[in-house]
Scaffold this active site. Structure first.
Site, PDB file in Angstrom:
ATOM      1  N   GLU A  28      -6.540  -0.230  15.611  1.00 37.47           N
ATOM      2  CA  GLU A  28      -7.040  -1.118  14.980  1.00 37.47           C
ATOM      3  C   GLU A  28      -6.135  -2.309  14.537  1.00 37.47           C
ATOM      4  O   GLU A  28      -4.874  -1.871  14.060  1.00 37.47           O
ATOM      5  CB  GLU A  28      -7.767  -0.320  13.754  1.00 37.47           C
ATOM      6  CG  GLU A  28      -8.312  -1.233  12.663  1.00 37.47           C
ATOM      7  CD  GLU A  28      -7.451  -1.663  11.398  1.00 37.47           C
ATOM      8  OE1 GLU A  28      -7.591  -2.773  10.926  1.00 37.47           O
ATOM      9  OE2 GLU A  28      -6.784  -0.881  10.936  1.00 37.47           O
ATOM     10  N   ARG A  68       0.849  -1.091   0.011  1.00 36.82           N
ATOM     11  CA  ARG A  68      -0.028  -0.064  -0.172  1.00 36.82           C
ATOM     12  C   ARG A  68       0.653   1.273   0.187  1.00 36.82           C
ATOM     13  O   ARG A  68       1.800   1.479   0.780  1.00 36.82           O
ATOM     14  CB  ARG A  68      -0.995   0.042   1.124  1.00 36.82           C
ATOM     15  CG  ARG A  68      -1.798  -1.265   1.194  1.00 36.82           C
ATOM     16  CD  ARG A  68      -2.820  -1.318   2.577  1.00 36.82           C
ATOM     17  NE  ARG A  68      -3.542  -2.300   2.327  1.00 36.82           N
ATOM     18  CZ  ARG A  68      -4.649  -2.822   3.380  1.00 36.82           C
ATOM     19  NH1 ARG A  68      -4.751  -1.800   4.370  1.00 36.82           N
ATOM     20  NH2 ARG A  68      -5.070  -3.759   3.489  1.00 36.82           N
TER      21      ARG A  68
END
Length: 431
Positions: A350, A263
């Site tokens: 997260e 990414r």
């Protein structure tokens, strides 16, 4: 992707729901394109019908010995008009498709209002955040002091936001991958896959990464061939069944894979630049479930339990939250985040997202099944992290660190490592 007719029929309700996630639906433009599409189809069909009638008249006139020149001239003109009508139909259809590809999924009513993580609603907390009698280190300081993490040499190789794991660190990464895959395949019923890490533009479009998130992807080009490095195994796993009809008896499908993920993190520079939390390349175990349209929410709840099982095996404190509508991913209608406690930050971060996509990806990728009337219909998809290995490794180091600079690993990892403790100098040791 949406069915244009369904959005138009919903009207203001579609506008309202999409506004909850910050998207303004131009209903009039959508209606205009849909009307032009229908009109172009009707015109092309009428011309083809007329062309067939003229062709039949040519044959009839020829059999009777009549002059067919005028009829043949008319037939030629009709064929040209049909080509023009079909070209216009293709142009309008492409314009409509491109618009639909940019419209996000409708958020579920259960998703709370809001546009950031600040509006997430906590569902539950599991485990107790560790209390230390000393100042806990973050995983970067801890891992580098042990000699099992090396961010400096990773930067030398590839620039920032990469990592090198050495010795026990590399072994721990491998052990986490194996533990997760064993849990998902032996206990949770997933079928493990080994998939390509490079995929086509069509594949990326099927799961919703393109066209919206192209700047977040790493693209490659050799001659005239374009391929993208996968940002998650969700992309190849889901698209394994693109343009296929899955018999209802074959559902649900439960798929898992461990892959590297790539990414660019466009727009996120300055956030989590330190350590393993947000990197350009990281390892992740992914879960995908493909199911009947009405079963996706139940399958999502099941998948959350599968992700939680990984954290329970590692004795990690975590919580589960429901993301706000405006913070939910483009393709999802509802998302649960699982957040693990990071002592160095004194907060939950997260570590896994589990999302119900409904039929959104099924429609985009052409993944279909059959309803009770044996009619072809888009299948539903559910996706979740189970888990990203780097973030999990960071949480294991931080939550299980000891005052002497060692780390006492959870018992579940001993069968995969052969030891339980990592000493302060990065050596394996029995507990």
């Amino acid at each position: 992707m949406h069915d244009a007719r369904a959005l138009i029929d919903m009207g203001d309700e579609a506008v309202r729901r999409l506004a909850r996630r910050g998207y303004t639906l131009d209903l009039s433009s959508l209606e205009s394109l849909q009307s032009r599409r229908n009109q172009s189809i009707r015109i092309a069909d009428e011309l083809r019908s007329e062309s067939k009638s003229v062709a039949a008249e040519v044959q009839k006139t020829a059999r009777s010995g009549g002059d067919t020149s005028a009829l043949k001239d008319q037939a030629r003109k009709l064929k040209e008009q049909i080509r023009e009508a079909e070209a216009e139909q293709d142009r309008v259809q492409e314009e409509l498709t491109q618009l639909l590809l940019t419209i996000p999924n409708l958020p579920a009513d259960e998703a709370p209002d809001g546009d950031s993580e600040d509006f997430a609603v906590e569902q539950r907390r599991v485990g107790n955040a560790p209390a230390f009698s000393f100042e806990p280190k973050d995983h970067v300081d801890l891992g580098e002091a042990m000699g099992i993490l090396d961010f400096g040499r990773a930067t030398k190789l590839s620039g920032p936001r990469f990592s090198v794991l050495r010795g026990v660190g590399a072994a721990l990464e491998r052990a986490l991958v194996t533990l997760f895959l064993d849990l998902h395949t032996r206990r949770h019923g997933y079928t493990e896959h080994s998939v390509p890490f490079l995929v086509t533009r069509k594949t990326m479009t099927g799961t919703g990464q393109l066209p919206k998130f192209e700047e977040d992807l790493f693209a490659t080009g050799v001659a005239d061939r374009e391929l993208f490095l996968i940002p998650t195994a969700e992309v190849p796993l889901t698209n394994l069944y693109a343009d296929e009809i899955i018999p209802p008896a074959g559902l649900p499908l439960a798929l898992t894979a461990q892959t590297p993920c790539f990414r660019s993190e466009a727009g996120s520079y300055g956030r989590d630049t330190r350590g393993l939390i947000r990197q350009h390349q990281f390892s992740k175990v992914e879960m995908v479930r493909i199911c009947a349209p009405g079963d996706s929410r139940a399958e999502m709840e099941k998948m959350v339990g599968h992700a939680e099982a990984c954290l329970k095996e590692l004795d990690l404190a975590y919580r589960v939250v429901t993301l706000a509508a405006g913070d939910t991913g483009f393709s999802a209608q509802l998302t649960y985040d699982i957040e693990v406690w990071l002592p160095s930050q004194s907060t939950y971060r997260e570590i896994s997202s589990v999302s119900d996509f409904g039929t959104f990806q099924g429609r985009r990728a052409g993944i279909r099944t059959r309803d009770e009337h044996n009619k072809s219909t888009p299948a539903a998809t559910v996706n979740g992290s189970g888990l990203p290995v780097g973030r999990t490794l960071a949480a294991v180091l931080e939550q299980h660190q000891q005052q002497d600079g060692s780390v006492l690993l959870p018992q579940s990892l001993v069968p995969y490592l052969g030891f339980r403790r990592i000493t302060a100098d990065g050596a394996p040791s029995e507990a």
